[in-house]
Design a protein around this motif. Sequence first.
Motif, short mmCIF file in Angstrom:
data_model
loop_
_atom_site.label_atom_id
_atom_site.label_comp_id
_atom_site.label_asym_id
_atom_site.label_seq_id
_atom_site.Cartn_x
_atom_site.Cartn_y
_atom_site.Cartn_z
N TYR A 111 0.86 -1.18 0.00
CA TYR A 111 0.00 0.00 0.00
C TYR A 111 0.90 1.23 0.00
O TYR A 111 1.76 1.39 0.87
CB TYR A 111 -0.88 0.00 1.24
CG TYR A 111 -2.08 0.95 1.18
CD1 TYR A 111 -3.37 0.44 1.13
CD2 TYR A 111 -1.93 2.32 1.18
CE1 TYR A 111 -4.48 1.28 1.09
CE2 TYR A 111 -3.03 3.18 1.13
CZ TYR A 111 -4.30 2.65 1.09
OH TYR A 111 -5.40 3.48 1.04
N THR A 113 0.75 5.49 -0.18
CA THR A 113 -0.07 6.69 -0.12
C THR A 113 0.83 7.92 -0.17
O THR A 113 1.75 8.07 0.64
CB THR A 113 -0.97 6.71 1.15
OG1 THR A 113 -1.74 7.91 1.16
CG2 THR A 113 -0.18 6.57 2.44
N SER A 151 -2.46 4.84 -3.62
CA SER A 151 -3.33 5.96 -3.27
C SER A 151 -2.60 7.26 -3.61
O SER A 151 -1.78 7.75 -2.82
CB SER A 151 -3.66 5.90 -1.77
OG SER A 151 -4.42 7.03 -1.38
N SER A 155 -2.87 7.70 -10.21
CA SER A 155 -2.31 6.39 -9.88
C SER A 155 -2.76 5.26 -10.79
O SER A 155 -2.18 4.18 -10.78
CB SER A 155 -2.63 6.03 -8.42
OG SER A 155 -3.99 6.26 -8.11
N THR A 171 -6.31 1.45 -7.44
CA THR A 171 -5.70 2.77 -7.46
C THR A 171 -6.73 3.84 -7.11
O THR A 171 -7.93 3.67 -7.34
CB THR A 171 -5.09 3.09 -8.83
OG1 THR A 171 -6.14 3.30 -9.80
CG2 THR A 171 -4.18 1.96 -9.31
N ALA A 172 -6.24 4.96 -6.59
CA ALA A 172 -7.13 6.02 -6.12
C ALA A 172 -7.73 6.85 -7.24
O ALA A 172 -8.67 7.61 -7.00
CB ALA A 172 -6.39 6.94 -5.15
N SER A 179 -6.69 12.69 -7.39
CA SER A 179 -7.51 12.26 -6.27
C SER A 179 -7.57 13.43 -5.29
O SER A 179 -6.97 14.48 -5.53
CB SER A 179 -6.93 11.00 -5.60
OG SER A 179 -5.57 11.18 -5.27
N THR A 189 -6.53 11.14 3.22
CA THR A 189 -7.04 11.43 1.88
C THR A 189 -8.42 10.79 1.74
O THR A 189 -8.78 9.88 2.50
CB THR A 189 -6.11 10.85 0.79
OG1 THR A 189 -6.15 9.41 0.85
CG2 THR A 189 -4.68 11.32 0.98
N PHE A 191 -9.47 8.75 -0.45
CA PHE A 191 -9.33 7.33 -0.77
C PHE A 191 -8.93 6.53 0.46
O PHE A 191 -9.51 5.47 0.74
CB PHE A 191 -8.31 7.14 -1.90
CG PHE A 191 -8.11 5.71 -2.30
CD1 PHE A 191 -8.91 5.13 -3.28
CD2 PHE A 191 -7.13 4.92 -1.70
CE1 PHE A 191 -8.74 3.80 -3.65
CE2 PHE A 191 -6.95 3.59 -2.07
CZ PHE A 191 -7.76 3.04 -3.04
N ASP A 192 -7.90 7.00 1.19
CA ASP A 192 -7.46 6.26 2.38
C ASP A 192 -8.58 6.14 3.40
O ASP A 192 -8.76 5.09 4.02
CB ASP A 192 -6.25 6.95 3.02
CG ASP A 192 -4.99 6.85 2.17
OD1 ASP A 192 -4.99 6.08 1.19
OD2 ASP A 192 -4.00 7.54 2.50
N PRO A 231 -11.59 5.80 -8.94
CA PRO A 231 -10.63 4.74 -8.58
C PRO A 231 -10.76 3.54 -9.50
O PRO A 231 -11.86 3.14 -9.89
CB PRO A 231 -11.03 4.39 -7.14
CG PRO A 231 -11.63 5.64 -6.61
CD PRO A 231 -12.38 6.24 -7.77
#
Length: 251
Positions: A111, A113, A151, A155, A171-172, A179, A189, A191-192, A231
């Motif tokens: 992962y 970010t 992320s 991406s 991917t974000a 993103s 973020t 996405f996270d 995403p």
Amino acid sequence: MARYVFGFLVALTLVLGASRASANGFETWAAIVVAGDYRAHSGAPSEVFDNGRRDIAKALVNLGFGPSHIKTFSVRPETDMETNPLPSDIQRIDTEFQRLARYSSGGCFLYFTSHGAPQGILIGQNLVAPNVIAEIVNDACADRMTVVVVSACFSGVFIPALRTENRMILTAARPDRTSFGCGEANMYTFFDQCFLESIPQSRDFPALAVNVQNCVAQREVAEMATPPSEPQVSIGFNISQSLSAYSFAGN
């Protein structure tokens, strides 16, 4: 006597059920979580990526990943005395992940970010291209079952370089989209945060990907963030048949 036998059988069933929930296969996977920068989109200092890095690593443990098989990386490791991440240097990441993979018999999870660009993802002072990340994954994991999450803005550019029949890539954003959520005031973020919030509603990684996509879309509409990041997810044929056996602990 029959009452005691029945009680023993019930207790044994509960123990075996708990054992199956905790031993869902992820305990043998190698995992890394990398925060690639410490700045907001404005350039001001921000904890947004380190917050994601720290809490995603904790979420992996809750899902059944073995703590000793997880390494985290930060651009400012000295600021986190609780989890003691390693420096976010691409060579160090490569070396440590190779070591983790050698001593882990299961799949691989990565992962990242950070900030992103059409050329790649920022890790420390370097913009790391998709083929570099692909080489790290290829060398460490080869044909092992692998889940890669990137992320960052743009991406989606990572999917062609990483795609194989034994990998899932999430991917974000699309290759041509940003993103959102890397400001000074953000905890995570978009996405996270969606990744973390979607875990309890997801049985496995394919379901998680769909839930994250829906969550991000809803958040962007609510925040009037445009154009939508959209995403992306790629699931190879082989891993699509296998990941359903790796259900999340507790779900």
